[in-house]
Design a protein around this motif. Structure first.
Motif, mmCIF file in Angstrom:
data_model
loop_
_atom_site.group_PDB
_atom_site.id
_atom_site.type_symbol
_atom_site.label_atom_id
_atom_site.label_comp_id
_atom_site.label_asym_id
_atom_site.label_seq_id
_atom_site.Cartn_x
_atom_site.Cartn_y
_atom_site.Cartn_z
ATOM 1 N N ARG A 103 9.692 -3.548 8.858
ATOM 2 C CA ARG A 103 9.841 -3.979 10.255
ATOM 3 C C ARG A 103 8.744 -4.960 10.658
ATOM 4 O O ARG A 103 8.967 -5.876 11.463
ATOM 5 C CB ARG A 103 9.807 -2.737 11.168
ATOM 6 N N TYR A 104 7.560 -4.800 10.066
ATOM 7 C CA TYR A 104 6.410 -5.653 10.414
ATOM 8 C C TYR A 104 5.851 -6.293 9.134
ATOM 9 O O TYR A 104 4.822 -5.854 8.601
ATOM 10 C CB TYR A 104 5.326 -4.829 11.115
ATOM 11 N N PRO A 105 6.502 -7.326 8.628
ATOM 12 C CA PRO A 105 6.110 -7.928 7.338
ATOM 13 C C PRO A 105 4.717 -8.561 7.347
ATOM 14 O O PRO A 105 4.133 -8.762 6.273
ATOM 15 C CB PRO A 105 7.201 -8.980 7.091
ATOM 16 N N ASP A 106 4.169 -8.873 8.520
ATOM 17 C CA ASP A 106 2.823 -9.455 8.586
ATOM 18 C C ASP A 106 1.732 -8.386 8.631
ATOM 19 O O ASP A 106 0.541 -8.716 8.659
ATOM 20 C CB ASP A 106 2.697 -10.357 9.826
ATOM 21 N N LEU A 107 2.124 -7.133 8.640
ATOM 22 C CA LEU A 107 1.180 -6.021 8.659
ATOM 23 C C LEU A 107 0.876 -5.600 7.221
ATOM 24 O O LEU A 107 1.777 -5.247 6.463
ATOM 25 C CB LEU A 107 1.775 -4.838 9.427
ATOM 26 N N ASN A 108 -0.385 -5.649 6.834
ATOM 27 C CA ASN A 108 -0.791 -5.227 5.494
ATOM 28 C C ASN A 108 -1.228 -3.763 5.544
ATOM 29 O O ASN A 108 -2.181 -3.415 6.238
ATOM 30 C CB ASN A 108 -1.933 -6.095 4.984
ATOM 31 N N ILE A 109 -0.516 -2.918 4.803
ATOM 32 C CA ILE A 109 -0.726 -1.484 4.851
ATOM 33 C C ILE A 109 -1.363 -1.001 3.550
ATOM 34 O O ILE A 109 -0.863 -1.292 2.461
ATOM 35 C CB ILE A 109 0.604 -0.744 5.068
ATOM 36 N N THR A 110 -2.455 -0.267 3.664
ATOM 37 C CA THR A 110 -3.075 0.384 2.515
ATOM 38 C C THR A 110 -2.916 1.890 2.678
ATOM 39 O O THR A 110 -3.310 2.449 3.703
ATOM 40 C CB THR A 110 -4.567 0.039 2.404
ATOM 41 N N VAL A 111 -2.311 2.540 1.686
ATOM 42 C CA VAL A 111 -2.111 3.980 1.718
ATOM 43 C C VAL A 111 -3.201 4.652 0.892
ATOM 44 O O VAL A 111 -3.341 4.374 -0.302
ATOM 45 C CB VAL A 111 -0.730 4.374 1.172
ATOM 46 N N LEU A 112 -3.971 5.516 1.515
ATOM 47 C CA LEU A 112 -5.053 6.230 0.842
ATOM 48 C C LEU A 112 -4.608 7.655 0.543
ATOM 49 O O LEU A 112 -4.281 8.424 1.448
ATOM 50 C CB LEU A 112 -6.296 6.250 1.733
ATOM 51 N N SER A 113 -4.574 8.013 -0.736
ATOM 52 C CA SER A 113 -4.134 9.352 -1.124
ATOM 53 C C SER A 113 -4.748 9.697 -2.477
ATOM 54 O O SER A 113 -5.574 8.948 -3.017
ATOM 55 C CB SER A 113 -2.607 9.412 -1.197
ATOM 56 N N LYS A 114 -4.340 10.838 -3.023
ATOM 57 C CA LYS A 114 -4.810 11.231 -4.347
ATOM 58 C C LYS A 114 -4.112 10.387 -5.411
ATOM 59 O O LYS A 114 -2.931 10.052 -5.277
ATOM 60 C CB LYS A 114 -4.542 12.711 -4.586
ATOM 61 N N GLN A 115 -4.814 10.094 -6.484
ATOM 62 C CA GLN A 115 -4.322 9.177 -7.506
ATOM 63 C C GLN A 115 -3.008 9.641 -8.126
ATOM 64 O O GLN A 115 -2.141 8.824 -8.449
ATOM 65 C CB GLN A 115 -5.375 8.997 -8.604
ATOM 66 N N PHE A 116 -2.812 10.968 -8.271
ATOM 67 C CA PHE A 116 -1.645 11.450 -9.010
ATOM 68 C C PHE A 116 -0.318 11.126 -8.330
ATOM 69 O O PHE A 116 0.730 11.195 -8.968
ATOM 70 C CB PHE A 116 -1.775 12.955 -9.273
ATOM 71 N N VAL A 117 -0.322 10.781 -7.027
ATOM 72 C CA VAL A 117 0.939 10.476 -6.346
ATOM 73 C C VAL A 117 1.306 8.992 -6.441
ATOM 74 O O VAL A 117 2.317 8.572 -5.879
ATOM 75 C CB VAL A 117 0.900 10.903 -4.856
ATOM 76 N N SER A 118 0.513 8.213 -7.161
ATOM 77 C CA SER A 118 0.740 6.760 -7.230
ATOM 78 C C SER A 118 2.145 6.363 -7.691
ATOM 79 O O SER A 118 2.676 5.348 -7.219
ATOM 80 C CB SER A 118 -0.312 6.087 -8.114
ATOM 81 N N PRO A 119 2.812 7.128 -8.616
ATOM 82 C CA PRO A 119 4.164 6.721 -9.020
ATOM 83 C C PRO A 119 5.158 6.656 -7.860
ATOM 84 O O PRO A 119 6.152 5.932 -7.948
ATOM 85 C CB PRO A 119 4.567 7.810 -10.022
ATOM 86 N N LEU A 120 4.893 7.382 -6.786
ATOM 87 C CA LEU A 120 5.800 7.337 -5.637
ATOM 88 C C LEU A 120 5.825 5.953 -5.000
ATOM 89 O O LEU A 120 6.790 5.591 -4.327
ATOM 90 C CB LEU A 120 5.376 8.365 -4.585
ATOM 91 N N PHE A 121 4.765 5.188 -5.206
ATOM 92 C CA PHE A 121 4.628 3.887 -4.547
ATOM 93 C C PHE A 121 4.836 2.717 -5.512
ATOM 94 O O PHE A 121 4.481 1.587 -5.206
ATOM 95 C CB PHE A 121 3.244 3.792 -3.899
ATOM 96 N N LEU B 38 8.107 14.471 -19.328
ATOM 97 C CA LEU B 38 8.152 13.159 -18.693
ATOM 98 C C LEU B 38 7.006 13.035 -17.699
ATOM 99 O O LEU B 38 6.562 14.026 -17.128
ATOM 100 C CB LEU B 38 9.479 12.968 -17.939
ATOM 101 N N LYS B 39 6.571 11.804 -17.484
ATOM 102 C CA LYS B 39 5.625 11.552 -16.406
ATOM 103 C C LYS B 39 6.400 11.522 -15.091
ATOM 104 O O LYS B 39 7.634 11.531 -15.092
ATOM 105 C CB LYS B 39 4.905 10.224 -16.645
ATOM 106 N N MET B 40 5.684 11.464 -13.981
ATOM 107 C CA MET B 40 6.361 11.520 -12.694
ATOM 108 C C MET B 40 7.352 10.383 -12.517
ATOM 109 O O MET B 40 8.454 10.572 -11.983
ATOM 110 C CB MET B 40 5.358 11.509 -11.538
ATOM 111 N N ASN B 41 7.000 9.180 -12.988
ATOM 112 C CA ASN B 41 7.946 8.067 -12.823
ATOM 113 C C ASN B 41 9.211 8.289 -13.642
ATOM 114 O O ASN B 41 10.307 7.868 -13.247
ATOM 115 C CB ASN B 41 7.280 6.732 -13.160
ATOM 116 N N GLY B 42 9.084 8.996 -14.782
ATOM 117 C CA GLY B 42 10.256 9.326 -15.576
ATOM 118 C C GLY B 42 11.123 10.372 -14.898
ATOM 119 O O GLY B 42 12.354 10.295 -14.936
ATOM 120 N N GLU B 43 10.483 11.356 -14.274
ATOM 121 C CA GLU B 43 11.233 12.380 -13.546
ATOM 122 C C GLU B 43 11.982 11.773 -12.368
ATOM 123 O O GLU B 43 13.134 12.121 -12.099
ATOM 124 C CB GLU B 43 10.293 13.489 -13.068
#
Length: 341
Positions: free
Chosen positions: A27-45, A241-246
């Motif tokens: 909705r807001y393509p000029d908005l740069n979003i950084t998501v801060l979380s635990k490393q293991f959830v990175s495949p979700l993004f 499988l890794k998370m991206n495989g699952e």
């Protein structure tokens, strides 16, 4: 404009942020979003919009006030214009206070604790659908000046990469692919093992069914291997499988049967129908998977339900009737309805 989004855990809760974050990003393509979380959830993004960046960290490296202040100083260098705290726990609260004191606009989630307490108390329950986690997350962005209508289908454009799971599943032999995630973090959300075994046996009785068992952690991995046995129709996915495989495999399933757990939300992220099983918890608490149908929820109507938001409270009745009274045929009927339709 640069926006920092904070949501550390757990896996299912992080997964529930994605339909909202992606909707805001689109909705807001000029908005740069950084998501801060635990490393293991990175495949979700992995397939996130171009204006979304994932930053995974090891929280053990930022312990205590001093550690969080060091993290704040690292993040401050990126000159964020606003901070969205989608977690509102002590750690994220301290971080956002540091940002607020430095002049950065902040907003945080209202989890609706009072309404959830009224829904789950023993006496005089107020049984009604509460606002969903997705709505609560969207409220935070609205408070920062980014109102959004949540529009999300899948993290994929179509299906996931079949190469990521070809070691355990062959698309050339695909008939009915049924996923089953029989475990959860707390006893109040887990079917009796006898029910789990019986459901797997009934599913495997149909030669057209291929059953994939999902779970996490070493203990669940061992249990799933035992449940799979030597059947060619049943495959324990955990540890293979890794998370991206699952996630990729889930996108090819016809349906997933899941407890009120992270796997319900992972399947929802790839557009797979989920038959969700609820014991001590209830869909009314606002944790149903994204775009999942209420009619596919399996639950027993008892005056004591729901008694818990997370399923971690001891059963008042001492017998977990909310789970033991669930019949495998009820679940099978819903599976067959989805497959046939």
């Amino acid at each position: 404009m640069k926006l920092l989004v904070i949501r550390f855990s757990a896996l299912g809760d992080v997964a529930m942020t994605i339909p909202v974050i992606y909707s805001v990003a689109n909705r807001y393509p000029d908005l740069n979003i950084t998501v801060l979380s635990k490393q293991f959830v990175s495949p979700l993004f992995t397939n996130c919009p171009k204006n979304v960046t994932f930053r995974g960290i090891d929280l053990s490296q930022y312990k205590g006030i001093n550690g969080l202040y060091r993290l704040f100083r690292e993040l401050k260098k990126e000159q964020f214009d606003a901070v969205a705290d989608l977690h509102d726990v002590l750690r994220s609260m301290i971080l956002r206070i540091f940002f607020k004191l430095s002049g950065t606009q902040t907003a945080h989630i209202d989890k609706g604790r009072a309404e959830k307490k009224a829904l789950t108390r023993i006496n005089h329950k107020i049984i009604k659908p509460l606002r969903t986690s997705f709505e609560h997350y969207a409220d935070v962005f609205k408070a920062l000046g980014y109102p959004v209508e949540i529009k999300f289908d899948s993290i994929y454009k179509g299906k996931g990469d079949a190469e990521l799971f070809k070691s355990i599943a062959n698309l050339d032999k695909k008939n009915h692919w049924i996923g089953f995630a029989p475990f959860a973090a707390h006893k109040g959300k887990v079917l009796p093992i006898e029910t789990v075994k019986l459901l797997i046996d009934k599913l495997a009785a149909n030669p057209k069914n291929q059953i994939f068992l999902f779970g996490g952690g070493e203990k669940e991995k061992i249990q799933l291997e035992i449940l799979a046995g030597d059947s060619e129709q049943v495959t324990a996915v955990a540890g293979k499988l890794k998370m991206n495989g699952e996630l990729a495999l889930m996108s090819y399933l016809d349906v997933l049967v899941s407890m009120d757990s992270a796997n319900m939300h992972l399947a929802s992220l790839v557009g797979t129908p989920v038959i969700s099983v609820w014991g001590a918890t209830h869909p009314y608490a606002g944790f149903m998977g994204w775009n999942q149908k209420q009619e596919n929820a399996v639950q027993i109507d008892l005056p004591c339900r729901p008694c818990s938001i997370f399923g971690n409270k001891p059963c008042h009745r001492k017998d977990y009737a909310c789970l033991y009274k669930i019949q495998t045929d009820t679940i099978l009927q819903k599976i067959n309805h989805i497959i046939e339709s």
